[in-house]
Design a protein around this motif. Structure first.
Motif, PDB file in Angstrom:
ATOM      1  N   VAL A   1       0.668  -1.257   0.008  1.00 20.83           N
ATOM      2  CA  VAL A   1       0.185  -0.132  -0.044  1.00 20.83           C
ATOM      3  C   VAL A   1       0.827   1.133   0.151  1.00 20.83           C
ATOM      4  N   ARG A   2       0.363   2.497  -0.774  1.00 21.15           N
ATOM      5  CA  ARG A   2       1.054   3.514  -0.438  1.00 21.15           C
ATOM      6  C   ARG A   2       0.541   4.533   0.571  1.00 21.15           C
ATOM      7  N   THR A   3       1.635   5.078   0.846  1.00 23.02           N
ATOM      8  CA  THR A   3       1.483   5.959   2.059  1.00 23.02           C
ATOM      9  C   THR A   3       0.422   7.161   1.735  1.00 23.02           C
ATOM     10  N   TYR A   4       0.303   7.537   0.490  1.00 23.17           N
ATOM     11  CA  TYR A   4      -0.882   8.307   0.097  1.00 23.17           C
ATOM     12  C   TYR A   4      -2.137   7.770  -0.150  1.00 23.17           C
TER      13      TYR A   4
ATOM     14  N   LYS B   1       2.743  -3.559   9.261  1.00 19.86           N
ATOM     15  CA  LYS B   1       3.714  -3.031   8.685  1.00 19.86           C
ATOM     16  C   LYS B   1       4.848  -4.128   8.749  1.00 19.86           C
ATOM     17  N   SER B   2       5.301  -4.436   7.700  1.00 17.67           N
ATOM     18  CA  SER B   2       6.589  -5.298   7.740  1.00 17.67           C
ATOM     19  C   SER B   2       7.950  -4.391   7.301  1.00 17.67           C
ATOM     20  N   HIS B   3       7.740  -3.614   6.369  1.00 18.84           N
ATOM     21  CA  HIS B   3       8.886  -2.548   6.052  1.00 18.84           C
ATOM     22  C   HIS B   3       8.335  -1.471   5.152  1.00 18.84           C
ATOM     23  N   GLN B   4       9.371  -0.621   4.847  1.00 18.72           N
ATOM     24  CA  GLN B   4       8.687   0.683   4.031  1.00 18.72           C
ATOM     25  C   GLN B   4      10.048   1.125   3.354  1.00 18.72           C
ATOM     26  N   ASP B   5       9.667   1.408   2.036  1.00 20.41           N
ATOM     27  CA  ASP B   5      10.509   1.937   1.014  1.00 20.41           C
ATOM     28  C   ASP B   5      10.032   3.136   0.458  1.00 20.41           C
ATOM     29  N   GLY B   6      10.343   4.272   0.886  1.00 22.16           N
ATOM     30  CA  GLY B   6       9.574   5.423   0.408  1.00 22.16           C
ATOM     31  C   GLY B   6       8.096   5.491   0.673  1.00 22.16           C
ATOM     32  N   THR B   7       7.429   5.638  -0.414  1.00 19.38           N
ATOM     33  CA  THR B   7       5.877   5.726  -0.222  1.00 19.38           C
ATOM     34  C   THR B   7       5.684   4.090  -0.264  1.00 19.38           C
ATOM     35  N   LEU B   8       6.034   3.205  -0.428  1.00 13.50           N
ATOM     36  CA  LEU B   8       5.625   1.825  -0.461  1.00 13.50           C
ATOM     37  C   LEU B   8       5.812   1.155   1.109  1.00 13.50           C
TER      38      LEU B   8
END
Length: 152
Positions: A118-121, A136-143
């Motif tokens: 999912v995207r942060t936006y 949440k497992s991890h985040q890369d930028g907005t992903l």
């Protein structure tokens, strides 16, 4: 009553009609070609033998789409290409859809977890996923990558 309707082989005309709004299409799949490209979707939905596409229906009317896709991780299916028509949002269908997908995933032999992106936006979607037990497992930028283990 909300239910999953197998979309096999993929009815890309119906899917394209559901995703005719470019804004909706880019939220469902940020890398999708705009306008809706049936061949891109056919290739993606058919890329692995265990991929399953579903229309989401209530009262005999198709109101959305969802897919369960094989991943490179043994026992893990990806929840992908989720969409509920804008006139049907806010009615609790998102959480019901997540429960239906979880039940469907449990039918697949050896499925131990679900993951999604999912995207942060897209905070509305993220909220539905969190309230459905995804973390949440991890985040890369907005992903943001989220996971949910499936109980035996």
């Amino acid at each position: 009553m909300l239910r999953l309707v197998p979309n096999d082989p993929p009815d890309l005309l119906e899917l394209g009609a559901l995703l005719s709004d470019d804004g909706d299409l880019s939220l469902v799949w940020p890398d999708a070609k705009i306008p809706f490209d049936p061949e891109q979707w056919r290739e993606t939905l058919s890329s692995r033998p265990g991929n399953r596409s579903f229309f989401v229906a209530t009262d005999g009317t198709i109101i959305g789409h969802a897919a369960l896709l094989e991943t490179e991780e043994p026992g893990v299916l990806a929840v992908s290409y989720l969409f509920i028509r804008s006139d049907q949002r806010g009615r609790g269908f998102g959480r019901k859809l997540m429960a239906l997908l979880q039940d469907e995933a449990k039918k697949a032999m050896g499925t131990t977890a679900l993951r999604l992106r999912v995207r942060t936006y897209n905070p509305r979607a993220a909220h539905v996923y969190e309230s459905s037990g995804f973390a949440k497992s991890h985040q890369d930028g907005t992903l943001v990558i989220m996971r949910k283990p499936l109980a035996e």
